[in-house]
Structures are given as C-alpha cells and as structure tokens.
Write a protein that holds these residues in place. Structure first.
Motif, mmCIF file in Angstrom:
data_model
loop_
_atom_site.group_PDB
_atom_site.id
_atom_site.type_symbol
_atom_site.label_atom_id
_atom_site.label_comp_id
_atom_site.label_asym_id
_atom_site.label_seq_id
_atom_site.Cartn_x
_atom_site.Cartn_y
_atom_site.Cartn_z
ATOM 1 N N GLY A 292 0.801 -1.218 0.000
ATOM 2 C CA GLY A 292 0.000 0.000 0.000
ATOM 3 C C GLY A 292 0.832 1.265 0.000
ATOM 4 N N GLU A 293 1.964 1.228 0.658
ATOM 5 C CA GLU A 293 2.848 2.388 0.727
ATOM 6 C C GLU A 293 3.389 2.773 -0.641
ATOM 7 O OE1 GLU A 293 6.978 3.743 3.030
ATOM 8 O OE2 GLU A 293 5.950 1.888 3.588
ATOM 9 N N PHE A 294 3.336 1.823 -1.591
ATOM 10 C CA PHE A 294 3.939 2.049 -2.896
ATOM 11 C C PHE A 294 2.892 2.102 -4.010
ATOM 12 C CE2 PHE A 294 6.812 -0.311 -0.097
ATOM 13 C CZ PHE A 294 7.751 0.687 0.111
ATOM 14 N N ASN A 295 1.703 2.556 -3.649
ATOM 15 C CA ASN A 295 0.616 2.799 -4.614
ATOM 16 C C ASN A 295 0.214 1.546 -5.380
ATOM 17 O OD1 ASN A 295 0.461 5.596 -3.989
ATOM 18 N ND2 ASN A 295 2.251 5.968 -5.290
ATOM 19 N N ILE A 296 0.300 0.403 -4.727
ATOM 20 C CA ILE A 296 -0.169 -0.845 -5.315
ATOM 21 C C ILE A 296 -1.475 -1.219 -4.627
ATOM 22 C CG2 ILE A 296 0.335 -3.269 -5.749
ATOM 23 C CD1 ILE A 296 3.311 -2.556 -5.674
ATOM 24 N N GLU A 297 -2.545 -1.224 -5.377
ATOM 25 C CA GLU A 297 -3.876 -1.492 -4.844
ATOM 26 C C GLU A 297 -4.501 -2.641 -5.619
ATOM 27 O OE1 GLU A 297 -8.231 0.739 -4.467
ATOM 28 O OE2 GLU A 297 -6.404 1.923 -4.780
ATOM 29 N N GLU A 298 -4.945 -3.664 -4.909
ATOM 30 C CA GLU A 298 -5.446 -4.870 -5.568
ATOM 31 C C GLU A 298 -6.803 -4.631 -6.205
ATOM 32 O OE1 GLU A 298 -5.259 -9.650 -4.843
ATOM 33 O OE2 GLU A 298 -5.122 -8.312 -3.120
ATOM 34 N N HIS A 299 -6.972 -5.184 -7.411
ATOM 35 C CA HIS A 299 -8.225 -5.079 -8.147
ATOM 36 C C HIS A 299 -8.863 -6.462 -8.244
ATOM 37 C CE1 HIS A 299 -5.730 -1.625 -9.891
ATOM 38 N NE2 HIS A 299 -6.592 -1.098 -9.041
ATOM 39 N N ASP A 300 -9.464 -6.767 -9.378
ATOM 40 C CA ASP A 300 -10.154 -8.039 -9.556
ATOM 41 C C ASP A 300 -9.167 -9.180 -9.773
ATOM 42 O OD1 ASP A 300 -12.574 -6.770 -9.322
ATOM 43 O OD2 ASP A 300 -12.778 -6.436 -11.484
ATOM 44 N N GLN A 301 -9.677 -10.396 -9.561
ATOM 45 C CA GLN A 301 -8.898 -11.598 -9.827
ATOM 46 C C GLN A 301 -8.550 -11.684 -11.311
ATOM 47 O OE1 GLN A 301 -7.665 -14.030 -7.909
ATOM 48 N NE2 GLN A 301 -6.894 -15.201 -9.606
ATOM 49 N N GLN A 302 -7.292 -12.033 -11.595
ATOM 50 C CA GLN A 302 -6.857 -12.199 -12.977
ATOM 51 C C GLN A 302 -6.654 -13.691 -13.254
ATOM 52 O OE1 GLN A 302 -6.699 -9.670 -15.025
ATOM 53 N NE2 GLN A 302 -6.976 -8.049 -13.507
ATOM 54 N N ASN A 303 -6.962 -14.116 -14.461
ATOM 55 C CA ASN A 303 -6.720 -15.509 -14.822
ATOM 56 C C ASN A 303 -6.528 -15.643 -16.321
ATOM 57 O OD1 ASN A 303 -9.380 -15.775 -16.083
ATOM 58 N ND2 ASN A 303 -10.168 -15.781 -13.997
ATOM 59 N N GLY A 304 -6.106 -16.825 -16.725
ATOM 60 C CA GLY A 304 -5.997 -17.131 -18.138
ATOM 61 C C GLY A 304 -4.597 -17.075 -18.698
ATOM 62 N N GLY A 305 -3.675 -16.376 -18.037
ATOM 63 C CA GLY A 305 -2.308 -16.302 -18.528
ATOM 64 C C GLY A 305 -1.498 -17.514 -18.103
ATOM 65 N N SER A 306 -0.285 -17.586 -18.626
ATOM 66 C CA SER A 306 0.613 -18.692 -18.286
ATOM 67 C C SER A 306 2.039 -18.166 -18.196
ATOM 68 C CB SER A 306 0.541 -19.802 -19.339
ATOM 69 O OG SER A 306 -0.774 -20.305 -19.467
ATOM 70 N N THR A 307 2.844 -18.817 -17.374
ATOM 71 C CA THR A 307 4.235 -18.418 -17.195
ATOM 72 C C THR A 307 5.022 -19.577 -16.604
ATOM 73 O OG1 THR A 307 5.743 -16.970 -15.960
ATOM 74 C CG2 THR A 307 3.604 -17.410 -14.959
ATOM 75 N N ASP A 308 6.318 -19.614 -16.914
ATOM 76 C CA ASP A 308 7.146 -20.661 -16.317
ATOM 77 C C ASP A 308 7.479 -20.376 -14.855
ATOM 78 O OD1 ASP A 308 9.033 -18.644 -16.657
ATOM 79 O OD2 ASP A 308 10.307 -19.770 -18.040
ATOM 80 N N MET A 309 7.018 -19.248 -14.335
ATOM 81 C CA MET A 309 7.113 -19.027 -12.884
ATOM 82 C C MET A 309 6.240 -20.041 -12.152
ATOM 83 S SD MET A 309 8.751 -17.073 -10.755
ATOM 84 C CE MET A 309 8.725 -16.398 -9.087
ATOM 85 N N GLY A 310 5.243 -20.595 -12.861
ATOM 86 C CA GLY A 310 4.437 -21.649 -12.271
ATOM 87 C C GLY A 310 5.274 -22.851 -11.877
#
Length: 381
Positions: A292-310
C-alpha cells in the motif's frame, strides 16, 4: 533499515530506468538475450554482487548473489526476453525491477543473516528458462522466489494456467488435383476435419480452459492434392489434472480426422509444459502488508495467462503478483501495452515495484519464522 533500503533504490533510480530503456530499445527474443542478460549481470556486478553468467550452462541465464551467514535464502527472478515485435510483455521492466529490488534488499544483509540472489531467467515467452534451471537444481537451494509482472490491473494471487503446445502432422498422398484427385489422400482435409473437431470440443470444456492454434502448413501448390498439413495447438487449463484430460481429447480429435481421411498422423510437443501457479498465501500476504505504501492497490482476480514461474511455484514457495503498470488499460502482448510501458507511470511503478519486493524480502529476513509458515503451506497444498 527500511529507510536505508528505500534510499538505496532511490539512489539508483535513474540508472535502473536508463537500463530498462536500453533493453526496451534493443529487444532480444527468447534464447537470444545475449546483450540484455550481459547488461543486467554487469550492472549487478558493479553493485558488489558475485555474478555467475551462463548459469547451469544456459547461455543467457545468470545469478547474482550477496550473502551474510545463514538465514533466509531469497531468489528474485529477472526476465528480459522480448516478443518478436518488441517488449510488449514488459520484460524490460521485470528484469530491471528485480535488479533494483535485489540491490536495495541486499543493504539489509549488514544487519540480518541471509542470502539474496537475482536470478536471470531467459526465455519466459517459450517457457524454457526457469524449468531448465529447475532441472539443474538451481531454485531448489532457495527458500522462496518472487517477481512482479506488469499488467493492466493488479492481482496479487493471479490464477495462472498450465500450458503446453503440440504439433500435429497429417501425411497423405499427393496426386494431380485436376486429372486424378481420386488417387490422392488429402492431408489438408484431415487438418480441416481436425480443426472442426477441436472447435466442437470447445463447447464441452470446463471454464478456465483454452485451446488455440494456427495452421503451419497446408500444402505447397494448389493444383496438387496436399500430402502434408501441420496444425499447432496450445492447451491451457487452470487445473493441471484436467489439462492432461483435455490434451488427450485433442489428440483423439486428431486421430479421428486421420482415420476419416486415411492419413497418417504424427504428433508431439513443440514446447515444454509450463505448470500453473501454486499459490502461497503466506508469502502473498507479506507482500500485501507492504504494498500500500507504494501505490499498489489490488483489483479483480486475474486468470488465463501462463508463465514458467508456475514451475518455480511447484518447487519452492513463490509469488507472481500482476501489478498495474499502464494507465490505458491495455493488455500485455499488444502494441498499446508496449507503447504504454515506457511512459512515466510505468517507470514510477518500476521503482515502486522494486521497493515493494525489497520490503517483502526485509520482512522475511527480520522474521525467519515466516519461511517455515510458507513451507508448511507449500507442503500442504
């Protein structure tokens, strides 16, 4: 210590933004990120990190490390490969943001025991970098991993799908299309039948599942019956078990098309399977507590993407927040997103994202018991 870390990131702010612009203006596709990886690794070396290039034998991977005794071992993942048309996925931001976070967080090692590593992971766009490093036991050494991905909106625990890609080749028999079409076996007919089979299959799939493809080859001349046709499909699913079920269904669609037309079928993967994201809410909540201190505010759930971070998230506790970096609402992998990713808003979030990750790491270094809570959640899922 918090002030020291934040001041350090502010101190290098202009250098980080300039480095990001340099990578943006000189995009390199997956497995060819020679200059991008060299620039990031060299920069970290100037900041006192011990740097290992060609990590585990991968030409464009690196690891930059600072350590103070035995404590939490934190990996921060850097990505820097571009799409063929440029940095439309924001990896120029990811790579430099992770470097800034690592440099800032390393200041805490003067007071706390632990180890900070910025790991340069190539080829995210084709899912090759992180799985390769996992196969070579790089990530298994660490207690946790994190990175931030630029996006149109913010979601701290996005639903990331398992993805895999396959090529399907139909082999028929050529003949003159005008004189003796009846002597041919039409591979393109098999491909079209296969495409239609998959299109009908989509109606019966569970939500969160995707099948998308392209025709790679459909014949060479119009006046001959095509003897070879090739279709490429990717399959995505939020559920790993269901992913394999869908792949089997797609294969059956291909077999049916081959049987109906009399063609021979050959099929196999053109890319490795990247796993969906295994969420670690313990670690995600640490990030939430500082963002919150860094102007990051959570919005809606995101889905459908893919990444090898998984794949990393199935190896050690990991987070992959998707954070709003553009003001125009453009989705990643578009020219609109690419153009917005070098605007002042994006670069402000680049620095804020680095600070949020550094503060997340600081909480872990200050409270090593968090590591055990993360691992307990990891092992119970």
């Amino acid at each position: 210590m918090k002030e020291i870390i934040l001041n350090k990131i502010d101190e290098i702010k202009d250098e980080i933004i300039d480095l990001s612009m340099d990578i943006y203006n000189n995009p390199e596709i997956a497995m060819e990120e020679f200059e991008s990886s060299k620039k990031l690794a060299s920069y970290l070396r100037t900041k006192g990190f011990d740097v290992e290039e060609k990590l585990a034998g991968m030409d464009t991977a690196f690891r930059a490390t600072k350590k103070n005794g035995e404590g939490p071992k934190i990996a921060i993942c850097a990505e820097y490969d571009a799409l063929p048309y440029g940095h439309a996925c924001g990896h120029h931001l990811i790579g430099t943001m992770s470097c800034a976070a690592g440099i800032g967080l390393a200041e805490a090692l003067s007071e706390y025991a632990g180890e900070i590593a910025v790991i340069g992971t190539p080829a995210e766009e084709i899912g090759e970098g992180k799985p390769y490093l996992i196969d070579h036991n790089i990530f298994q050494y660490y207690d946790l991993a994190m990175m931030i991905h630029p996006f149109a909106e913010t979601c701290i625990e996005p639903t990331i799908s398992t993805i895999g890609g396959y090529d399907f080749t139909f082999i028929g028999k050529t003949s003159h299309a005008g004189a003796k079409p009846f002597d041919g076996i039409n591979a393109l007919d098999a491909l079209v039948s296969f495409y239609n089979n998959v299109s009908v299959l989509r109606q019966q799939l569970k939500d969160g599942t995707r099948i998308h493809g392209i025709v790679l080859e459909g014949g060479s001349v119009v006046n001959s019956i095509p003897e070879k046709a090739v279709m490429r499909y990717e399959v995505r699913s939020e559920d790993m078990k269901y992913y394999h079920e869908v792949v089997d269904k797609v294969v059956n669609c291909a077999k049916a098309a081959a049987l109906a037309t009399g063609c021979e079928l050959k099929y196999g993967p053109f890319e490795r399977v990247c796993l969906g994201l295994k969420k670690n809410t313990t670690l995600a909540n640490v990030f939430r507590s500082v963002m919150g201190e860094f102007n990051i505010e959570e919005h809606d759930q995101q889905n459908g993407g893919s990444t090898d971070m998984g794949d990393v998230s199935y190896t050690i506790p990991a987070i992959h927040p998707m954070v709003k970096f553009v003001e125009n609402g453009a989705d990643a992998h578009t020219l609109e997103f690419m153009n917005a990713s070098i605007k002042p808003f994006a670069y402000n979030m680049l620095i804020n994202g680095a600070k949020a990750m550094a503060m997340t790491g600081l909480e872990v270094l200050k409270n090593p018991a968090i590591v055990e809570k993360m691992k307990q959640e990891f092992n119970n899922k």
